[in-house]
Scaffold this motif. Structure first.
Motif, PDB file in Angstrom:
ATOM      1  N   MET A   1       0.844  -1.190   0.000  1.00 19.06           N
ATOM      2  CA  MET A   1       0.000   0.000   0.000  1.00 19.06           C
ATOM      3  C   MET A   1       0.880   1.239   0.000  1.00 19.06           C
ATOM      4  O   MET A   1       1.845   1.336   0.748  1.00 19.06           O
ATOM      5  N   ASN A 427      -5.798  10.197  -4.842  1.00 22.49           N
ATOM      6  CA  ASN A 427      -4.782   9.184  -5.108  1.00 22.49           C
ATOM      7  C   ASN A 427      -4.672   9.061  -6.618  1.00 22.49           C
ATOM      8  O   ASN A 427      -5.610   8.639  -7.295  1.00 22.49           O
ATOM      9  N   GLN A 432      -2.299   1.260  -7.202  1.00 22.94           N
ATOM     10  CA  GLN A 432      -2.037   1.063  -5.781  1.00 22.94           C
ATOM     11  C   GLN A 432      -3.036   1.790  -4.888  1.00 22.94           C
ATOM     12  O   GLN A 432      -3.237   2.999  -5.044  1.00 22.94           O
ATOM     13  N   PRO A 433      -3.643   1.108  -3.939  1.00 27.19           N
ATOM     14  CA  PRO A 433      -4.338   1.828  -2.866  1.00 27.19           C
ATOM     15  C   PRO A 433      -3.300   2.555  -2.017  1.00 27.19           C
ATOM     16  O   PRO A 433      -2.106   2.220  -2.044  1.00 27.19           O
ATOM     17  N   ARG A 435      -2.347   4.520   1.853  1.00 26.20           N
ATOM     18  CA  ARG A 435      -2.659   4.713   3.272  1.00 26.20           C
ATOM     19  C   ARG A 435      -2.225   6.121   3.653  1.00 26.20           C
ATOM     20  O   ARG A 435      -1.032   6.458   3.601  1.00 26.20           O
ATOM     21  N   GLU A 489      -7.453   4.474   4.499  1.00 26.25           N
ATOM     22  CA  GLU A 489      -7.019   3.811   3.273  1.00 26.25           C
ATOM     23  C   GLU A 489      -7.916   4.262   2.128  1.00 26.25           C
ATOM     24  O   GLU A 489      -9.136   4.355   2.287  1.00 26.25           O
TER      25      GLU A 489
END
Length: 504
Positions: A1, A427, A432-433, A435, A489
């Motif tokens: 992450m 984002n 990709q996620p 955090r 997240e």
């Protein structure tokens, strides 16, 4: 992450949140006016023929100002055609969009619509085919109480009180070869100066906007601003910026980084204005009216005007259908506008209805929200107090158009009176996620109010009249605050809003 570190501190103040940042734009173009805001046959139409469902959506969107009547349209517009008895108004060819305008809606109707929608009107004058006298006549018609030819005619036409329009655009995109009455920087600068000087003889406290270059790709960009401000500096308050050249053309990574280009645009115009200020040795500072901006797919078929002998009324033009990635980019562009609140004093999302717009309508039928509606509405609703420049620590990625760019972007606002904080973040990663770890310790006592996310595994998902809510902002249950830190997240290609407040 993907780790993203953000620090908030009230000391990192950029300037106040300006309500005029959340403006929009209504031009006599395509179906923006006719069957957009105005549709007399619609079940919700008011006495002037304006759709009440669109008025409600405009309020829900949180629009603060609306620029009118153009745009390219204004450079051939005779405003007198749109006043008086509707049945006596002439139909005119609109050369800008190869259409016919019936002049059913004019300045009086538009001002009444503005009042109903609770927005501030921002008027543009024609400096393409017309000049100083016509601008003075329009100002007299709109803002003088009575006792003169034009002000008494307004009263006769059903508006006894002045319209009291404060912001005026001195023409539109006059450096563009597509513009009716296209001019060189020196020609436009002199005309704008004389128009502004004369308008201030009627009303000294007007807020006047000179035309900047029509965009960074223009060969005139930069030099146009220098020359125009060299002429107009003492008589105007802002210079305009327009940008539409952001679109996904197969390079999603570059598209998601579009706000870096807006940053460059704003900072370049501000630097040029400050250079003129230094040369003139004055204390006055010129600010920016970013009064046309949006994602626009200019090469699609719906962006091609009619041709030949076809001069239709309200043709389908520029009716882009926006997807999730477009909404994320629009949210990021709003982040850019907010973080430049020290120089951007007004902005207009172009346009409001049907034409590259957050609101769509069916003639006589439904109205619905596009994906780009949501980030604008949330930013307008929750940005309050002061804009804070956040300290952001995140990895970069390489783009074909803009070089290395941060994989995330964010800005925050803080209202010291209410103790409320709003964090707006995107984002940009396509895979990709992320955090987010946000340091809140400089504002003790903050608690989570709500967190939302707009995203979809299919970034090309588009809203329709049948479904405009499946991909609206939804609660983000991962958000939590503990020990002075916010963590949450967020998925790839996402727009995110977190609201916090000091309780007790």
């Amino acid at each position: 992450m993907l780790p993203v570190s953000i620090t908030l501190d009230p000391a990192f103040r950029v300037g106040p949140v300006r309500r005029r940042t959340f403006g929009s734009f209504v031009e006599h173009l395509g179906r923006c006016v006719y069957t957009g805001i105005h549709d007399p046959e619609h079940p919700t139409a008011d006495a002037d023929g304006f759709r009440k469902d669109v008025v409600e959506l405009t309020r829900d969107l949180g629009v603060s100002t609306v620029r009118y009547p153009g745009g390219n349209f204004v450079s051939g517009y005779r405003w007198e055609d749109g006043i008086g008895p509707v049945e006596q108004r002439p139909r005119r060819l609109d050369l800008a969009w190869h259409s016919t305008d019936p002049n059913t809606v004019g300045v009086d109707e538009f001002v009444r619509w503005s009042r109903a929608a609770d927005v501030e009107p921002m008027m543009a004058v024609n400096l393409g085919t017309r000049g100083v006298q016509e601008a003075l006549d329009l100002l007299e018609y709109c803002n003088v109480k009575g006792g003169t030819r034009w002000s008494d005619l307004r009263r006769q036409n059903g508006s006894p009180e002045p319209h009291d329009i404060r912001m005026w655009c001195l023409g539109n995109e006059m450096d563009g070869p597509w513009q009716i009455g296209h001019k060189t920087a020196y020609e436009y600068g002199r005309l704008a100066t004389e128009t502004a000087r004369a308008m201030r003889m009627i009303q000294p406290d007007l807020e006047l906007v000179a035309c900047g270059s029509s965009g960074v790709p223009m060969p005139t960009f930069g030099e146009w601003e220098r020359i125009v401000l060299g002429e107009t500096y003492e008589y105007v308050d802002m210079i305009s910026a327009h940008a539409y050249y952001w679109e996904e053309d197969g390079d999603l990574g570059s598209f998601l980084a579009s706000a870096t280009d807006m940053d460059h645009f704003i900072e370049s115009v501000a630097a040029t204005a400050d250079a003129v200020r230094a040369h003139k040795k004055v204390s006055k500072r010129i600010h920016i009216s970013f009064d046309e901006w949006n994602v626009w797919y200019q090469h699609r078929a719906e962006s091609k005007p009619p041709t030949g002998d076809d001069w239709p009324v309200a043709p389908v033009l520029l009716e882009d259908r926006y997807n999730v990635a477009d909404a994320v980019v629009v949210g990021n562009l709003l982040i850019s506008l907010l973080r430049h609140t020290d120089r951007v004093h007004a902005a207009s999302l172009a346009q409001l209805v049907n034409v590259i717009a957050p609101i769509m309508t069916e003639p006589g039928g439904r109205a619905w929200k596009q994906t780009i509606f949501h980030p604008f509405a949330q930013a307008s609703r929750y940005a309050r107090g002061d804009v804070l420049r956040v300290a952001l620590d995140v990895a970069t990625y390489e783009t074909a158009k803009f070089g290395d760019v941060a994989l995330a972007d964010a800005v925050a606002t803080y209202d010291a009176e209410t103790g409320e904080v709003a964090l707006f973040a995107v984002n940009r990663s396509t895979t990709q996620p992320a955090r987010l770890d946000v340091d809140l310790r400089s504002i003790p006592g903050l608690e989570l109010v709500e967190a939302s996310v707009l995203a979809n595994p299919d970034h090309q998902w588009q809203a329709t009249a049948d479904d405009d809510s499946s991909v609206a902002p939804r609660a983000n249950a991962t958000a939590q605050v503990a020990d002075g830190r916010l963590t949450l997240e967020v998925p790839p290609v996402s727009w995110n809003v977190v609201r916090l407040a000091v309780r007790g």
